[in-house]
Scaffold this active site. Structure first.
Site, PDB file in Angstrom:
ATOM      1  N   GLU A 160      65.078 -10.483 -16.977  1.00 49.02           N
ATOM      2  CA  GLU A 160      66.211 -10.653 -17.876  1.00 49.02           C
ATOM      3  C   GLU A 160      67.220 -11.543 -17.155  1.00 49.02           C
ATOM      4  O   GLU A 160      67.607 -11.236 -16.023  1.00 49.02           O
ATOM      5  CB  GLU A 160      66.845  -9.302 -18.216  1.00 49.02           C
TER       6      GLU A 160
ATOM      7  N   ARG B 264      58.309   1.085  -8.150  1.00 49.16           N
ATOM      8  CA  ARG B 264      59.334   0.083  -7.833  1.00 49.16           C
ATOM      9  C   ARG B 264      59.478  -0.058  -6.327  1.00 49.16           C
ATOM     10  O   ARG B 264      59.139   0.852  -5.587  1.00 49.16           O
ATOM     11  CB  ARG B 264      60.731   0.534  -8.292  1.00 49.16           C
TER      12      ARG B 264
ATOM     13  N   LYS C 244      70.815  -5.126 -10.493  1.00 48.33           N
ATOM     14  CA  LYS C 244      71.603  -6.326 -10.759  1.00 48.33           C
ATOM     15  C   LYS C 244      73.032  -5.987 -11.140  1.00 48.33           C
ATOM     16  O   LYS C 244      73.961  -6.695 -10.765  1.00 48.33           O
ATOM     17  CB  LYS C 244      70.925  -7.143 -11.865  1.00 48.33           C
TER      18      LYS C 244
HETATM   19  P1  ATP Z   1      67.602  -4.351 -12.172  1.00 47.69           P
HETATM   20  O1  ATP Z   1      67.517  -2.869 -12.221  1.00 47.69           O
HETATM   21  O2  ATP Z   1      67.818  -4.875 -10.813  1.00 47.69           O
HETATM   22  O3  ATP Z   1      68.551  -4.938 -13.151  1.00 47.69           O
HETATM   23  P2  ATP Z   1      65.522  -4.891 -13.979  1.00 47.69           P
HETATM   24  O4  ATP Z   1      64.275  -4.124 -14.014  1.00 47.69           O
HETATM   25  O5  ATP Z   1      66.442  -4.527 -15.026  1.00 47.69           O
HETATM   26  O6  ATP Z   1      66.138  -4.818 -12.533  1.00 47.69           O
HETATM   27  P3  ATP Z   1      64.392  -7.307 -14.931  1.00 47.69           P
HETATM   28  O7  ATP Z   1      64.969  -8.651 -14.925  1.00 47.69           O
HETATM   29  O8  ATP Z   1      64.192  -6.631 -16.214  1.00 47.69           O
HETATM   30  O9  ATP Z   1      65.308  -6.432 -13.992  1.00 47.69           O
HETATM   31  O10 ATP Z   1      63.061  -7.272 -14.079  1.00 47.69           O
HETATM   32  C1  ATP Z   1      62.006  -8.179 -14.240  1.00 47.69           C
HETATM   33  C2  ATP Z   1      60.768  -7.547 -13.706  1.00 47.69           C
HETATM   34  O11 ATP Z   1      60.936  -7.163 -12.353  1.00 47.69           O
HETATM   35  C3  ATP Z   1      60.406  -6.297 -14.471  1.00 47.69           C
HETATM   36  O12 ATP Z   1      59.035  -6.343 -14.790  1.00 47.69           O
HETATM   37  C4  ATP Z   1      60.714  -5.184 -13.519  1.00 47.69           C
HETATM   38  O13 ATP Z   1      59.837  -4.106 -13.700  1.00 47.69           O
HETATM   39  C5  ATP Z   1      60.546  -5.835 -12.167  1.00 47.69           C
HETATM   40  N1  ATP Z   1      61.408  -5.183 -11.185  1.00 47.69           N
HETATM   41  C6  ATP Z   1      62.735  -5.049 -11.217  1.00 47.69           C
HETATM   42  N2  ATP Z   1      63.188  -4.337 -10.171  1.00 47.69           N
HETATM   43  C7  ATP Z   1      62.092  -4.024  -9.432  1.00 47.69           C
HETATM   44  C8  ATP Z   1      61.882  -3.286  -8.221  1.00 47.69           C
HETATM   45  N3  ATP Z   1      62.897  -2.734  -7.552  1.00 47.69           N
HETATM   46  N4  ATP Z   1      60.619  -3.175  -7.773  1.00 47.69           N
HETATM   47  C9  ATP Z   1      59.601  -3.737  -8.424  1.00 47.69           C
HETATM   48  N5  ATP Z   1      59.723  -4.429  -9.569  1.00 47.69           N
HETATM   49  C10 ATP Z   1      60.955  -4.567 -10.072  1.00 47.69           C
HETATM   50 MG    MG Z   2      65.068  -4.634 -17.045  1.00 43.23          MG
END
Ligand code: ATP
Ligand code: MG
Length: 567
Positions: free
Chosen positions: A42, A269, A279
């Site tokens: 995102e 994760r 983020k």
């Molecule tokens: P954040 O919690 O930091 O905002 P998010 O999951 O909301 O992270 P996205 O931009 O939606 O951020 O993530 C893109 C991809 O990265 C998704 O498929 C998500 O599952 C993966 N991802 C995000 N954080 C992690 C993590 N800590 N470990 C492994 N994969 C991750």
């Molecule tokens: Mg997300």
């Protein structure tokens, strides 16, 4: 028995559980033997080390099985998203060493298809417009053990739903006044199946579609269908989406026209101690000025790690070392630090830098003389060659490499003792000068000319070897000593307490040091091992007149011995 054996076999071949599943699917000839994954960020912030774990998997699986990996920006929420983030995400994925070729997509590419699909669901009696507030809808959801309450609008006729949904989209209703919900099962034991909201009204312009839409799909209504539209075969995501899978499957059931469907597989994760990976929380640090931007070297963002001196290889090695499982865990940040030390040990030239200088005067060295002494760039890699460093009568050594009254096991410089100056001579301390408070001002030594490289006593052994720079030639440099951003191992793990409460007040110390003159030619992000001190790189803000070095990591892991990592 059979299962066990194939499990052992996979382990032997170094397959993680996801690769094992992909190989099964290929063996069964699923999806015409295609492997197609996607990485779906995102664009509401910069990528962090957690994303690297997902990127390495998504692109890595495609690479390993001759497949493809799409980059898809999940831009379903126009309020939080910015093009600055899109550009940074592209840059960081490329930096890690992966490429999506021309396959850069956006959830917003599918807004039309998703809208039509929603209309379809309405026609089939599988979606309805709810006029209740989102608070009320949330209240009616029930709990995992108590079924939800059906909305009074649930049995609205399809025609009425259609016309209301169209009006929602044309901007006739205010935000929050109505939503579109899928009509599934308010008593389902899975809360996500209790008539989830699939569209909401948002009047904020979208970074790509402008004011074309006034309704936007929820993430849960977009994600699985985007996978389907793109022909994704393996949709890899983190464990929290496991409970969403039945809902994604329900949508695909309504869309599917043949055997093809994306297979979602969830993995654990990446969590790191002493680190926050969210983020939203990282954005707070930036906005409140707790750090100097997204690429502050203390940030766990990929751009922060890059500026700190991390290499893409070290990050990929780290990610590979922790692996992929179905069990949530917290990884030790010292594993990440180990990975960068291991990588830089091979690639970083050894150079001389003195961070806390003490002047040594060689009393028997000719006044005004300068020598160029040869030294090897990296004992781990002879192909990195040799260079020369200037030597003269006055040199700097580290202050803590001299003691007036040392304990027995101290093998550095002290009155009457000998040490070798790295790639130069053996020197012997003959005297020193202090001020009234007893602080050491200068140290006087004699040097032994015969101990020079190539000289008759070149191989004479003494116990200590010190790094040094020539006072006359050394360059002054700003040295930024970074340490962990948080002093608590689990900054997000304290109920009701903001992780910012646990920021380490000493995460950045700026000092002035002296480096060998050849470093004036270094380029931004060039790596060095400051001998006996640590790994450093040249900060991009550095100029020829003002050299700035960032400490990537100290040479040894001082934290695991329970000490703060000082200079
Ligand atoms: P954040 O919690 O930091 O905002 P998010 O999951 O909301 O992270 P996205 O931009 O939606 O951020 O993530 C893109 C991809 O990265 C998704 O498929 C998500 O599952 C993966 N991802 C995000 N954080 C992690 C993590 N800590 N470990 C492994 N994969 C991750
Ligand atoms: Mg997300």
């Amino acid at each position: 028995m059979n299962d066990n054996r194939s499990g052992e076999n996979n382990l032997k071949r170094g397959l993680n559980f996801i690769e094992a599943i992909v190989e099964e699917d290929l063996k069964e000839g699923k999806n015409g033997n295609r492997v197609h994954t996607r990485f779906p960020p995102e664009p509401n912030g910069y990528l962090h080390i957690g994303h690297a774990k997902a990127i390495c998997l998504d692109f890595g699986i495609a690479e390993r099985y001759g497949g493809k990996c799409n980059l898809r920006f999940d831009d379903t929420n126009p309020i939080k998203e910015e093009t600055e983030y899109i550009e940074s995400i592209r840059e960081d994925i490329h930096w890690l060493g992966y490429d999506w070729e021309k396959r850069e997509y956006y959830a917003s590419d599918y807004f039309g298809q998703l809208y039509n699909f929603a209309v379809d669901l309405i026609r089939k009696g599988l979606a309805y417009v709810d006029d209740q507030s989102s608070d009320l809808i949330a209240e009616q959801k029930g709990t995992p053990t108590v079924p939800g309450i059906e909305s009074p609008y649930r049995s609205r006729p399809a025609e009425e739903n259609l016309s209301l949904f169209e009006k929602m989209n044309s901007g006739a209703f205010p935000e929050g006044s109505r939503v579109l919900r899928a009509k599934i099962d308010m008593a389902s034991p899975n809360m996500h199946m209790r008539d989830p909201i699939i569209y909401r009204i948002i009047k904020h312009p979208h970074h790509r579609t402008g004011n074309r839409w006034h309704v936007y799909p929820m993430y849960d209504f977009a994600h699985g269908q985007c996978d389907y539209f793109e022909g994704i075969t393996h949709s890899l995501c983190t464990l929290e989406f496991e409970v969403h899978r039945p809902l994604y499957n329900w949508f695909i059931d309504q869309l599917q026209t043949d055997d093809y469907r994306p297979r979602q597989i969830e993995f654990n994760r990446l969590n790191l101690n002493y680190t926050v990976l969210s983020k939203r929380k990282l954005l707070e640090l930036v906005k409140e000025g707790k750090v100097n931007g997204w690429d502050d070297p203390r940030m766990p963002t990929l751009c922060g790690l890059r500026r700190r001196g991390y290499t893409p290889e070290s990050i990929r090695n780290f990610v590979a070392s922790i692996g992929y499982t179905k069990v949530e865990a917290i990884n030790d940040v010292s594993l990440l630090e180990f990975a960068i030390r291991e990588d830089l040990n091979k690639r970083a030239p050894r150079v001389m830098a003195v961070l806390n200088p003490l002047k040594v005067i060689l009393t028997n060295y000719p006044e005004g003389k300068t020598e160029e002494l040869e030294t090897i760039n990296n004992p781990e890699d002879e192909s990195m060659g040799v260079r020369t460093i200037p030597f003269s009568k006055e040199i700097y050594i580290e202050r803590d490499d001299f003691m007036e009254d040392p304990p027995k096991k101290y093998f550095r410089l002290a009155p009457g003792r000998e040490v070798r100056l790295k790639s130069a001579y053996i020197i012997k301390c003959v005297d020193y000068k202090t001020d009234e408070q007893g602080n050491i001002l200068e140290v006087y030594c004699t040097y032994d000319e015969t101990t020079r490289s190539g000289g008759p006593d070149a191989d004479r052994k003494v116990k200590g070897t010190l790094h040094w720079v020539s006072v006359l030639h050394a360059l002054e440099a700003e040295i930024r000593l970074y340490d962990r951003l948080y002093s608590d191992p689990d900054p997000s793990g304290h109920r009701g307490k903001d992780p910012k409460t646990f920021l380490n007040p000493d995460s950045l110390k700026i000092i002035t040091g002296y480096v060998e003159p050849g470093l004036k030619n270094s380029k931004p992000l060039d790596h060095f091992q400051f001998q006996r001190v640590g790994y450093f790189n040249l900060d991009p803000d550095s100029t020829p007149g003002r050299l700035i070095f960032n400490r990537t990591v100290p040479l040894r892991d001082t934290w695991s011995r329970g000490q703060a990592s000082g200079t």
